[in-house]
Design a protein around this motif. Sequence first.
Motif, PDB file in Angstrom:
ATOM      1  N   GLY A 174      56.088   5.323  14.551  1.00 44.23           N
ATOM      2  CA  GLY A 174      55.977   4.466  13.295  1.00 44.23           C
ATOM      3  C   GLY A 174      55.427   3.000  12.831  1.00 44.23           C
ATOM      4  N   TYR A 190      67.813  10.595  11.141  1.00 42.32           N
ATOM      5  CA  TYR A 190      66.630  10.077  11.192  1.00 42.32           C
ATOM      6  C   TYR A 190      66.783   8.261  12.038  1.00 42.32           C
ATOM      7  CZ  TYR A 190      61.710   9.681  13.450  1.00 42.32           C
ATOM      8  OH  TYR A 190      60.827   9.736  14.512  1.00 42.32           O
ATOM      9  N   GLY A 191      66.466   8.083  13.032  1.00 40.44           N
ATOM     10  CA  GLY A 191      66.562   6.466  12.976  1.00 40.44           C
ATOM     11  C   GLY A 191      65.946   5.269  12.706  1.00 40.44           C
ATOM     12  N   LEU A 192      66.679   4.399  12.343  1.00 41.17           N
ATOM     13  CA  LEU A 192      64.775   3.067  11.873  1.00 41.17           C
ATOM     14  C   LEU A 192      65.905   2.464  12.521  1.00 41.17           C
ATOM     15  CD1 LEU A 192      65.065   4.097   8.167  1.00 41.17           C
ATOM     16  CD2 LEU A 192      63.309   4.475   9.827  1.00 41.17           C
ATOM     17  N   PRO A 193      64.516   1.274  13.185  1.00 38.75           N
ATOM     18  CA  PRO A 193      64.574   0.082  13.369  1.00 38.75           C
ATOM     19  C   PRO A 193      65.979  -0.905  13.012  1.00 38.75           C
ATOM     20  CG  PRO A 193      62.546  -0.024  12.878  1.00 38.75           C
ATOM     21  CD  PRO A 193      63.315   1.499  12.491  1.00 38.75           C
ATOM     22  N   SER A 194      66.206  -1.911  12.827  1.00 38.81           N
ATOM     23  CA  SER A 194      67.086  -3.223  13.077  1.00 38.81           C
ATOM     24  C   SER A 194      66.778  -3.240  12.289  1.00 38.81           C
ATOM     25  CB  SER A 194      67.776  -4.244  14.261  1.00 38.81           C
ATOM     26  OG  SER A 194      67.680  -5.021  13.141  1.00 38.81           O
ATOM     27  N   LYS A 195      67.604  -4.200  10.904  1.00 39.13           N
ATOM     28  CA  LYS A 195      67.335  -5.059   9.800  1.00 39.13           C
ATOM     29  C   LYS A 195      66.584  -6.369  10.186  1.00 39.13           C
ATOM     30  CE  LYS A 195      71.542  -7.661   8.612  1.00 39.13           C
ATOM     31  NZ  LYS A 195      72.153  -7.460   7.687  1.00 39.13           N
ATOM     32  N   PHE A 196      67.016  -6.644  11.434  1.00 44.76           N
ATOM     33  CA  PHE A 196      66.456  -7.671  11.774  1.00 44.76           C
ATOM     34  C   PHE A 196      65.274  -7.825  12.586  1.00 44.76           C
ATOM     35  CE2 PHE A 196      70.652  -8.432  12.335  1.00 44.76           C
ATOM     36  CZ  PHE A 196      71.197  -8.843  11.253  1.00 44.76           C
ATOM     37  N   GLU A 197      64.412  -6.442  12.479  1.00 45.57           N
ATOM     38  CA  GLU A 197      62.898  -6.578  12.786  1.00 45.57           C
ATOM     39  C   GLU A 197      62.075  -5.802  11.972  1.00 45.57           C
ATOM     40  OE1 GLU A 197      62.133  -6.610  16.632  1.00 45.57           O
ATOM     41  OE2 GLU A 197      63.813  -7.145  16.418  1.00 45.57           O
ATOM     42  N   GLY A 227      81.671  -0.434  13.447  1.00 44.04           N
ATOM     43  CA  GLY A 227      80.510  -0.662  13.108  1.00 44.04           C
ATOM     44  C   GLY A 227      80.139   0.753  12.630  1.00 44.04           C
ATOM     45  N   SER A 228      78.808   0.790  12.252  1.00 50.01           N
ATOM     46  CA  SER A 228      78.377   1.978  11.245  1.00 50.01           C
ATOM     47  C   SER A 228      78.407   2.965  12.090  1.00 50.01           C
ATOM     48  CB  SER A 228      77.187   2.161  11.422  1.00 50.01           C
ATOM     49  OG  SER A 228      76.695   0.771  10.334  1.00 50.01           O
ATOM     50  N   VAL A 275      56.466  -4.241  11.527  1.00 55.15           N
ATOM     51  CA  VAL A 275      55.380  -2.955  10.594  1.00 55.15           C
ATOM     52  C   VAL A 275      53.564  -3.371  10.626  1.00 55.15           C
ATOM     53  CG1 VAL A 275      57.140  -3.072   8.880  1.00 55.15           C
ATOM     54  CG2 VAL A 275      55.323  -4.764   9.088  1.00 55.15           C
ATOM     55  N   PRO A 291      70.677   6.761   9.586  1.00 52.36           N
ATOM     56  CA  PRO A 291      70.859   7.958   9.441  1.00 52.36           C
ATOM     57  C   PRO A 291      70.107   8.769  10.697  1.00 52.36           C
ATOM     58  CG  PRO A 291      69.080   6.260   9.425  1.00 52.36           C
ATOM     59  CD  PRO A 291      69.749   5.866   9.567  1.00 52.36           C
TER      60      PRO A 291
END
Lengths: 413, 413
Positions: free
Chosen positions: A94, A53-60, A45-46, A64, A51
Motif C-alpha cells: 500500500g 482485508y486489513g488496514l493500518p491503525s488510525k493512528f498511522e 475489542g473490535s 501514506v 475488514p
Amino acid sequence: MSVSRRRILTSGAVLAAGGLSAMRSSAVHAGGAALEIPDSMHEQGSPVLSPAYGLPSKFEKNVVRRIREQRVTDTESFTVTPLQNLHGIITPNGLHFERHHAGVPEISPDQHRLLIHGLVDRPLIFTMDDIMRFPAVSRVHFLECSGNSSTEWKKSGYHSVQKTHGLLSCCEWTGVPLSSVLGEVGLKPEGKWILAEGADGAGMTRSIPMEKALDDAMLAYAQNGEMLRPEQGYPLRLLVPGFEGNMNVKWLRRLKVGDQPWYTREETSRYTNLLANGKAYKFAFAMDVKSVVTFPNADRSFKAPGFYEISGIAWSGRGHITRVDVSVDGGKSWQRASLQNPVLDKCLTRFRLPFNWQGQPVEIQSKAYDNQGWMQPSRSNLIATRGTNPRYHFNAIQGWIVAADGRVTNASI
Amino acid sequence: MSVSRRRILTSGAVLAAGGLSAMRSSAVHAGGAALEIPDSMHEQGSPVLSPAYGLPSKFEKNVVRRIREQRVTDTESFTVTPLQNLHGIITPNGLHFERHHAGVPEISPDQHRLLIHGLVDRPLIFTMDDIMRFPAVSRVHFLECSGNSSTEWKKSGYHSVQKTHGLLSCCEWTGVPLSSVLGEVGLKPEGKWILAEGADGAGMTRSIPMEKALDDAMLAYAQNGEMLRPEQGYPLRLLVPGFEGNMNVKWLRRLKVGDQPWYTREETSRYTNLLANGKAYKFAFAMDVKSVVTFPNADRSFKAPGFYEISGIAWSGRGHITRVDVSVDGGKSWQRASLQNPVLDKCLTRFRLPFNWQGQPVEIQSKAYDNQGWMQPSRSNLIATRGTNPRYHFNAIQGWIVAADGRVTNASI
C-alpha cells in the motif's frame, strides 16, 4: 494480573533515567507513577473480519504515499514512499511508490494477453493462466525511479526523506524467469534487444538488452505474496532487477525481439542524462550504489540528549551492499555501520549505528559500497563527473543536519 | 507501436501448443487471433493517490481473510490466511491471520506503556518512544497458531488449504531484542520465567522461559516495514520466533520476571495437549516441522493435462528447512523439491516441483525436514504417538487428491 500503584512502589521505586549506567540508559524514561489498567482491558475489542482485508491503525493515518509537487495532470505523475516511517527492508504494498505516464489502467486478468514476437521462431500469445503455469521464482528486489533524488542536483531539494528519496521501494516479487518464456518462443540468433510495451494509455515502451533478459529478468505477477497491485502493473509487469524503475514495464502486453534498440520516446526525450558537453549519456540502465539515513528525519528525530540508533537503507543495482559507513561530523570521520542480514542482491539493506547524542548540532551522512567495486560518491565528485544538466541517477552522499533542538534539515540546501 | 493482425500473420503464424517440443510447452495455449489493442491503451487510467494507501485490484476481491466457522462471539474468534492465493513467503499485512481472545483493542501509541517488573533490579515503565530508541533488529519469521490444522486430528477437515492451514502467516518483523531491554532492568539470578501480558480485554497471558527471552525474542513494533497492524498487537507485541502463535503476546503491556511458570488459563485450560493416557503434555512451545502444498488447491487447480509446477510452503519452529520431498502417488514414491533461497530460520520456505500431469487422478503430499533432525510425520505416526485427544500441534503430512477433472479434495476426509 493488575499492577497497582502500591505494588510498583513496594517492589522498588521506578527509577529516573539518571540512575542507569549503560550508555543506552538514557533511552529509558521511567515514570514515577504506577501503570494504570488501560480502558482496553475493561472491554471487548473490535471483532475479527472488520475488514476482511486489513488496514493500518488510525493512528498511522499520516503514513501514506504523497505527491511531491503538483504536475500538469494527475495521471502523468508520481507519489513517494514514506521512508521516514519504515523499518526493515520490505515496503508494504500500500506504500509502494508510484510513477505513471498515463495513470493506472484497470485490467482484467482474464482478458490480459502477452504477445511475444519479432525475431523468434514461434510468436505466441500468452494468457495469465499460461504464464502462471511456468516454474516460478521469488526474490526480494528494490525498485528505484531513475529520477529519485533529482531534486538534489541543483540543491532544490526538500527536508523530508520521503520527498528526496521516496521514489524507492522494495518487495518480494514472484514471477517467471523471462529466459524460460523466451525459450518457449525460440530466439533467433540475431535477436539482441527486446522492446517491452505496457497496456496503459502511454503505451510505455523501453528497449531491454538481451543479456539482461536472459540473466535475472522476470515476468512478475505477485508482490509481497499477493497479486500485483493495480499501480504496480496488475496483472503482469516486467522486472529487470537493479535497472531504472521505468524499464520494469507495468501492465506488460508485448515483448518484441529485435537486433537493435528502438530509441523510444521514453529512452531518448526522457530517462537519458545530458552531460556537461551537451551530449546524451546513452543507456544508463543499472541504478548506482546509494544509501540514505532514514532516522533521524524531519518528521522523527532526537528528542533529548542520549542514546539513539542512526538507521538507513543502502542498495545497488549492480549487486549487493558490502559496507556502509556513517559520519556524524559532515564527512570528516566515518564509522562502519552494521548491516542487517540477509544482505541480498539488488535489494535494500538496512544499516544501523549506535549514537550517543550530546545535544550538539551534527551533520549525519552515509556512504555505501557494493560487491562490484562501486562506492557512493560525494555530491561534488558526482557533479564534477556529470555536471548539473542530468535529471537522473543522482546517487551522491546525502547529509542531514540535526540542530541542537533536534530539528532535521537537508544539508545540501 | 500497435500490433495489427496483419503483422502477426506475416511474421509467422501463432502456433498451437501442439507445435512445441519442450515438456512445459503444454502450458502455452497460443491463440490463432492477433492481439487486439485493449481499451486501456485508448484512455487515461486512474490518477495517482487514489487512495494514498493502496489496495488490491477489484479483481482480487475474493483474496481475503475468512472465518472458518461461526463461534459464540466474533471477538473470541479467528480468521485464516488465503494460502491458496499467495506466492513466495511474505504474507501481506492485510491478509495476516487473526486470533483474538477478546477482539482487537484500539490503543494509542502515545498512551501505551510497557512495565517490566518482578525479579529485576530496576522495575521500569517504557513508552513507545523509549522502546524505539533501542538498537533494532529485523527478521522474517512465520507465526502459526498452535491450533492450525486441528481439523485434521479427527478427519473433520476442509478441502480448502485456507481452512486447514491458514492459521499461518509470515512477515518481516522489526523490533528490539528482548535481551537488550532485560539488560536495562537488570535480571535477578533467580529469574527463570517471564509472564507476558496483553492489554486486551482478555488480559492474554503466557509464561515465557528465560532461555527463549534471552535468545531471539523481540519486542516487535513493525511488520513488513510499517508499524504493526491493530490486529497484530499495535503498537507492540512480543515475538518469540518459532513458538506457538498465542505466546507472541499482542498489545504487550507487562513483562513480569519470576522463578517459575504461572500456569495461566491460556497455558492450562487451553494451548495444552491431552495425551492418550489423559495426562497433559506440558509446554510444547516450538511449532513442529511442517509443510503443505498450496498449488494445486481447491480454488486453483490443473485445468488440462500438461506441465504444472506443484508449489507449497514448509517451516519449522526449531530452525530452518533443509529438504522437502513431494509425492504424487499418495506417499509411495518421493521426489526432492527445490527450495527458494534465502532459506531462513523459523521462516516459511517456498518449495516447488515440476509435474507433467497426464490427466489421471493423483494424491499429492509434501514432507519437510529441518536442520535440527526433525521430519514431518505421517498422520498415522503422529496419531500413534499422541492419540486423537490433542487439539494443538498437528503437523502431519497433508494429502490432496486431484481428480481427473482437476478438482482438489482433502485426502484425509
